[in-house]
Motif scaffolding. Structure first.
Motif, mmCIF file in Angstrom:
data_model
loop_
_atom_site.group_PDB
_atom_site.id
_atom_site.type_symbol
_atom_site.label_atom_id
_atom_site.label_comp_id
_atom_site.label_asym_id
_atom_site.label_seq_id
_atom_site.Cartn_x
_atom_site.Cartn_y
_atom_site.Cartn_z
ATOM 1 N N UNK A 1 48.815 35.368 45.374
ATOM 2 C CA UNK A 1 47.526 35.044 44.775
ATOM 3 C C UNK A 1 47.308 35.827 43.482
ATOM 4 N N UNK A 2 47.747 37.078 43.480
ATOM 5 C CA UNK A 2 47.619 37.899 42.275
ATOM 6 C C UNK A 2 48.452 37.307 41.142
ATOM 7 N N UNK A 3 49.667 36.863 41.454
ATOM 8 C CA UNK A 3 50.538 36.277 40.430
ATOM 9 C C UNK A 3 49.920 35.004 39.859
ATOM 10 N N UNK A 4 49.336 34.176 40.725
ATOM 11 C CA UNK A 4 48.690 32.953 40.264
ATOM 12 C C UNK A 4 47.483 33.275 39.377
ATOM 13 N N UNK A 5 46.704 34.265 39.781
ATOM 14 C CA UNK A 5 45.532 34.657 38.994
ATOM 15 C C UNK A 5 45.955 35.162 37.611
ATOM 16 N N UNK A 6 47.015 35.944 37.562
ATOM 17 C CA UNK A 6 47.498 36.457 36.281
ATOM 18 C C UNK A 6 47.992 35.318 35.390
ATOM 19 N N UNK B 1 35.012 30.864 31.184
ATOM 20 C CA UNK B 1 36.035 31.837 30.799
ATOM 21 C C UNK B 1 36.326 32.822 31.931
ATOM 22 N N UNK B 2 35.964 32.399 33.132
ATOM 23 C CA UNK B 2 36.293 33.133 34.336
ATOM 24 C C UNK B 2 36.442 32.134 35.463
ATOM 25 N N UNK B 3 37.212 32.481 36.503
ATOM 26 C CA UNK B 3 37.469 31.515 37.573
ATOM 27 C C UNK B 3 37.706 32.228 38.896
ATOM 28 N N UNK B 4 37.104 31.710 39.947
ATOM 29 C CA UNK B 4 37.378 32.119 41.322
ATOM 30 C C UNK B 4 37.681 30.847 42.092
ATOM 31 N N UNK B 5 38.919 30.705 42.569
ATOM 32 C CA UNK B 5 39.333 29.470 43.216
ATOM 33 C C UNK B 5 40.352 29.762 44.307
ATOM 34 N N UNK B 6 40.915 28.705 44.898
ATOM 35 C CA UNK B 6 41.893 28.909 45.973
ATOM 36 C C UNK B 6 43.316 28.670 45.483
ATOM 37 N N UNK B 7 44.252 29.063 46.328
ATOM 38 C CA UNK B 7 45.669 29.075 45.976
ATOM 39 C C UNK B 7 46.196 27.682 45.638
ATOM 40 N N UNK B 8 45.841 26.672 46.440
ATOM 41 C CA UNK B 8 46.343 25.315 46.201
ATOM 42 C C UNK B 8 45.868 24.774 44.860
ATOM 43 N N UNK B 9 44.617 25.012 44.537
ATOM 44 C CA UNK B 9 44.073 24.548 43.259
ATOM 45 C C UNK B 9 44.724 25.293 42.094
ATOM 46 N N UNK B 10 44.908 26.595 42.250
ATOM 47 C CA UNK B 10 45.534 27.399 41.196
ATOM 48 C C UNK B 10 46.930 26.863 40.867
ATOM 49 N N UNK C 1 47.227 31.882 30.708
ATOM 50 C CA UNK C 1 47.292 30.518 30.169
ATOM 51 C C UNK C 1 45.990 30.112 29.500
ATOM 52 N N UNK C 2 44.867 30.452 30.125
ATOM 53 C CA UNK C 2 43.567 29.980 29.629
ATOM 54 C C UNK C 2 42.721 31.095 29.013
ATOM 55 N N UNK C 3 43.321 32.244 28.782
ATOM 56 C CA UNK C 3 42.653 33.382 28.134
ATOM 57 C C UNK C 3 41.345 33.722 28.839
ATOM 58 N N UNK C 4 41.421 33.884 30.151
ATOM 59 C CA UNK C 4 40.238 34.153 30.958
ATOM 60 C C UNK C 4 39.885 35.631 30.964
ATOM 61 N N UNK C 5 38.600 35.912 31.029
ATOM 62 C CA UNK C 5 38.139 37.294 31.131
ATOM 63 C C UNK C 5 38.354 37.842 32.530
ATOM 64 N N UNK C 6 38.249 36.972 33.520
ATOM 65 C CA UNK C 6 38.460 37.379 34.909
ATOM 66 C C UNK C 6 38.970 36.185 35.700
ATOM 67 N N UNK C 7 39.785 36.439 36.721
ATOM 68 C CA UNK C 7 40.300 35.367 37.564
ATOM 69 C C UNK C 7 40.664 35.925 38.930
ATOM 70 N N UNK C 8 40.202 35.257 39.976
ATOM 71 C CA UNK C 8 40.542 35.624 41.351
ATOM 72 C C UNK C 8 41.025 34.369 42.078
ATOM 73 N N UNK C 9 42.117 34.521 42.818
ATOM 74 C CA UNK C 9 42.661 33.425 43.610
ATOM 75 C C UNK C 9 42.735 33.884 45.058
ATOM 76 N N UNK C 10 42.212 33.078 45.977
ATOM 77 C CA UNK C 10 42.211 33.427 47.397
ATOM 78 C C UNK C 10 43.100 32.440 48.154
ATOM 79 N N UNK C 11 43.597 32.816 49.319
ATOM 80 C CA UNK C 11 44.406 31.882 50.116
ATOM 81 C C UNK C 11 43.616 30.624 50.447
ATOM 82 N N UNK C 12 44.298 29.478 50.436
ATOM 83 C CA UNK C 12 43.637 28.214 50.766
ATOM 84 C C UNK C 12 43.373 28.133 52.260
ATOM 85 N N UNK C 13 42.305 27.444 52.601
ATOM 86 C CA UNK C 13 41.945 27.251 54.006
ATOM 87 C C UNK C 13 42.400 25.872 54.461
ATOM 88 N N UNK C 14 43.040 25.802 55.619
ATOM 89 C CA UNK C 14 43.555 24.533 56.133
ATOM 90 C C UNK C 14 42.439 23.533 56.407
#
Length: 321
Positions: free
Chosen positions: A68-73, A302-311, A78-91
């Motif tokens: 998730x950290x690698x995806x957030x980075x 310019x910031x994003x909090x999303x899940x792993x599948x979407x990332x 890619x999109x020059x974000x100020x902040x980004x968090x990626x969480x595991x996707x829920x089934x």
């Protein structure tokens, strides 16, 4: 009779909270909890389970997840974000993971001693985020909406954020006193000349951070399902090429805000494009991948909090666009 039941429930929740504290904080075994609370081991187990089901406790994972950290980075770069968090996707498609992550981010602003203005749109995921915020007393802050919370005929939306968060934090609430979309351009202009709207717009421009939901555009999409736009209006937006919306403002696959359709009657605070202030999109689910990708391309957030599948999907889309 009702009062007696209420007292019994309160007493049971108190006992459940004690059991949860002993188990999760004091690191007691269930046998030790049973002894300390003078109940059976099975009763102790049920009390801990009750505390979880009643959301008396909140879980936060301290160990970072490398994928998730690698995806957030990658998204941040890619999109020059100020902040980004990626969480595991829920089934099961649950928003809980995104809500918990967003709430942790929001808390850093709410716990500040310095008076702070925080702005919000509305929606299911943002409302779930608010549910994760513990009760606190922070009257020095201002919580401001950028979107109205009713249809033009008066029906209120179910996923309002600002008032609900104010009740949990004691912060001053400033909801937008308009419908999401006015019935006419003339009405929209009139509503936006009111002093209350001018005050809120000024506060939004001073906000330290804005949290926004991202909606897709389609049949039974959030705007349509909530009754803010009708069948004819959602059809028109689809014909105009809309793929997503932020605070009611529809945009196309490139992230460009539409100049026609319901955008001419949005009665909320106008969006910046490209966005200048910190604006964090909080959304997940593969059905929103096109809307999120376009919002990032158009620099509506310019910031994003999303899940792993979407990332992963957004990064794949970026390779071919």
């Amino acid at each position: 009779m009702a009062t007696t039941r209420s007292k019994q429930r309160s007493s049971k929740l108190d006992l459940a909270a004690r059991a949860a504290w002993l188990y999760y904080i004091a690191d007691n075994t269930q046998e030790e909890i049973a002894t300390k609370l003078d109940v059976s081991r099975q009763a102790a187990q049920r009390l801990v389970a009750l505390a979880v089901s009643e959301k008396l406790i909140k879980f936060r994972l301290d160990h970072p997840l490398s994928d998730c950290i690698a995806l957030a980075e990658a998204l941040r770069d890619k999109f020059e974000l100020s902040t980004c968090e990626v969480v595991p996707s829920s089934a099961d498609g649950s928003r809980n993971g995104i809500a918990v992550s967003a709430a942790a981010h929001l808390e850093t602003y709410l716990l500040a001693k310095t008076p702070t203005i925080v702005a919000f749109s509305s929606g299911k995921t943002l409302r779930a985020m608010v549910e994760q915020i513990p009760s606190m007393n922070q009257p020095q802050h201002k919580i401001v909406s950028i979107i109205g919370n009713m249809a033009h005929y008066g029906r209120a939306g179910r996923h309002e954020v600002v008032i609900h968060l104010s009740e949990r934090t004691g912060a001053e609430a400033y909801p937008v006193p308009t419908p999401v979309i006015a019935s006419s351009i003339k009405e929209r202009k009139l509503l936006q000349t009111q002093q209350s709207f001018i005050t809120i717009k000024s506060l939004v421009n001073q906000a330290k951070v804005t949290f926004v939901g991202i909606g897709d555009i389609g049949w039974n999409a959030p705007l349509h399902e909530s009754g803010f736009i009708n069948d004819q209006e959602i059809t028109e937006l689809m014909e105009l090429g809309a793929v997503g919306e932020v605070a009611g403002w529809a945009y196309d696959q490139h992230g460009t805000l539409l100049k026609k359709g319901t955008n001419t009657r949005i009665a909320g605070v106008p969006l910046e494009q490209p966005v200048q202030r910190l604006t964090i999109g909080v959304a997940g689910g593969l059905h929103k991948k096109e809307a999120l990708f376009a919002a990032l391309r158009g620099k509506l957030i310019n910031g994003l909090i999303t899940d792993e599948a979407v990332a992963k999907s957004i990064l794949q889309m970026a390779l071919v666009n």
